[in-house]
Design an enzyme around this catalytic site. Structure first.
Site, mmCIF file in Angstrom:
data_model
loop_
_atom_site.group_PDB
_atom_site.id
_atom_site.type_symbol
_atom_site.label_atom_id
_atom_site.label_comp_id
_atom_site.label_asym_id
_atom_site.label_seq_id
_atom_site.Cartn_x
_atom_site.Cartn_y
_atom_site.Cartn_z
ATOM 1 N N PHE A 106 0.825 -1.219 0.000
ATOM 2 C CA PHE A 106 0.000 0.000 0.000
ATOM 3 C C PHE A 106 0.854 1.263 0.000
ATOM 4 O O PHE A 106 0.371 2.332 -0.347
ATOM 5 C CB PHE A 106 -0.953 -0.004 1.206
ATOM 6 C CG PHE A 106 -0.356 0.536 2.472
ATOM 7 C CD1 PHE A 106 0.431 -0.257 3.281
ATOM 8 C CD2 PHE A 106 -0.574 1.857 2.836
ATOM 9 C CE1 PHE A 106 0.995 0.263 4.439
ATOM 10 C CE2 PHE A 106 -0.020 2.375 3.995
ATOM 11 C CZ PHE A 106 0.775 1.571 4.797
ATOM 12 N N LYS A 107 2.120 1.152 0.374
ATOM 13 C CA LYS A 107 2.961 2.347 0.426
ATOM 14 C C LYS A 107 3.089 3.012 -0.944
ATOM 15 O O LYS A 107 3.388 4.188 -1.026
ATOM 16 C CB LYS A 107 4.329 2.010 1.011
ATOM 17 C CG LYS A 107 4.216 1.646 2.496
ATOM 18 C CD LYS A 107 5.546 1.502 3.184
ATOM 19 C CE LYS A 107 5.364 1.351 4.689
ATOM 20 N NZ LYS A 107 4.783 0.041 5.069
#
Ligand SMILES: *Cc1c(COP(=O)(O)O)cnc(C)c1O
Length: 461
Positions: A111-112
């Site tokens: 998700f980063k």
């Protein structure tokens, strides 16, 4: 839009200065001086829009005049163009009232990428205007470094230097950092552990002569622009389940409290979020804090969800700032006590936090069992971080729809998944050649002087 420090003693900054600065000069974290609210009609109007259009409408009020509307739209489009799913953040159903938000379709499968891809574009645009050059230096235990390299590779005005502990990141994580061939990417394998890497980065920021010479900048999870980018998927997913007409809850696997704090901002902006459930692995300082008020450091116990193995949770300071009535002195005092080992959250502040946050903890055995059980009942293969959250969410299900954040693709943590299920998850086809690409990495000792010299030489400064 102005940004103030949680410790109340740093200069007030605009959006792009706060983004470039990262940590405030008083040691605090930047937060907006006030949170813009979206009306019910404005939230309802997000239904059916593309992820990029939702992103524009949600983030626009926070950036002030840092970018024109056209420019900001273009940067958002570029940020998400490299994702492997047209929906960017698709929602899948696990059971009657439980949904999984897949945040792992970005270029490094975690998700980063949502935040890092965007700030890569924002940095480049801002630097093009000022004519400056910056050197981004970061330490990583795996996910942050690969996301930063992927976001900044080949951009102008930026060099990106990532320190990772030699021999202690997964093969997929290492290859994601060492296979990009652009000359502005510098992957350094340090003889030491993650804490050594982090200490080296901190020392570089405290070496002012070096800091100024190379134009040091940070993109770790305390950077406000990263938090902001993550607010968007709370809106896109809640609206697809009927918000603002119907409330939702979220469960978020947490390390540094960045992702779940973005959910808190979405709630402050008017999104009807009933509960934000904080899910921790065996490193449970946040669960202990929210259940008993006791925020005490405990050594890190390595787990199968390594991106959540933390001792203290840096973004929690932002939530404390609000819970203590935005009193910078009170936060400063808590952080001084934390240096001595920990502090107790006041009853009033704990009450404020509990209006929004619930929490739970998931053991190593429960993480494995959840990977197995979720596959059996839904066919969904979870990474260990997402499994921690699915377990805690299951303990908190009610009548309100629950959205659990899936933060990494299972193929990023193949050993843990194989141990749980007996088979190894495959990389998505667009990444299948990762193990054939040549690697480029510099092995270096745990030596500040040598690393600074190398960075000066590589960046020509
Ligand atoms: C970084 C990370 C987390 C923790 O996110 P925070 O913002 O630090 O709370 C969870 N899962 C994965 C896969 C991560 O990479």
């Amino acid at each position: 839009m102005q940004y103030i420090s949680t410790r109340g003693a740093a200069p007030v900054l605009g959006f792009d200065e706060a983004m470039m600065t990262g940590l405030a000069r008083d040691g605090g974290l930047y937060v907006p001086s006030e949170i813009p609210v979206m009306t019910k009609a404005e939230i309802a109007a997000l239904a059916g829009l593309s992820y990029e259009d939702v992103a524009f409408r949600v983030m626009r009020p926070f950036i002030g005049d840092a970018f024109t509307d056209d420019e900001f739209r273009r940067l958002i489009a570029q940020a998400y163009a490299g994702f492997g799913h047209a929906a960017r953040a698709p929602l899948v159903q696990l059971e009657a009232n439980h949904f999984l938000l897949e945040l792992f379709h970005g270029p490094t499968l975690a998700f980063k990428d949502f935040a890092m891809q965007l700030i890569g574009q924002l940095f480049q645009a801002s630097l093009a205007r000022s004519g400056k050059h910056v050197t981004i230096v970061g330490a990583t235990s795996g996910d942050t470094g690969s996301a930063a390299i992927e976001a900044f590779r080949g951009l102008t005005g930026v060099d990106v230097v990532i320190l990772f502990p030699h021999g202690r990141v997964s093969d997929v994580q290492r290859r994601q950092m060492t296979t990009p061939s652009e000359p502005n990417v510098h992957a350094l394998a340090v003889d030491g552990d993650f804490d050594d890497c982090q200490a080296l980065v901190k020392d570089m920021f405290n070496d002012f002569a070096f800091r100024d010479a190379v134009g040091l900048a940070g993109v770790n999870s305390i950077n406000w622009a990263r938090v902001l980018a993550q607010v968007v998927y709370y809106f896109s997913s809640a609206v697809s389940l009927g918000a603002p007409h119907r409330p939702v809850s979220f469960t978020v696997p947490t390390g540094n409290f960045g992702d779940v704090f973005a959910g808190y901002i979405a709630r402050q902006m008017g999104l009807p979020i009933e509960r934000l459930v904080v899910a921790t692995n065996q490193n449970d300082i946040l669960h202990r804090a929210l259940s008993s008020g006791d925020y005490t450091k405990d050594g890190v116990k390595p787990s199968i969800s390594p991106s959540m193995d933390i001792q203290v949770s840096s973004n929690f300071e932002r939530a404390l700032f609000d819970a203590y009535g935005r009193d910078g002195n009170a936060v400063q005092q808590l952080m001084t006590e934390l240096k001595q080992g920990g502090f107790r959250i006041s009853q009033g502040a704990l009450g404020m936090l509990r209006e929004t946050f619930a929490s739970g903890r998931c053991s190593e055995e429960e993480t494995m069992a959840t990977i197995r059980a979720t596959y059996a009942t839904s066919g969904e293969v979870l990474c260990p971080h997402s499994a921690v959250a699915v377990k805690v969410a299951a303990d908190n299900l009610g009548t309100t729809p629950m959205i659990t954040l899936a933060t990494a693709h299972p193929a990023k943590f193949p050993d843990a998944v194989e141990q749980a299920m007996g088979s190894r998850p495959a990389l998505p086809p667009r990444m299948a050649d990762l193990f054939d690409r040549p690697e480029r990495v510099t092995r270096i000792g745990n030596d500040l002087g040598a690393i600074e010299a190398l960075i000066r030489e590589r960046t020509g400064r």
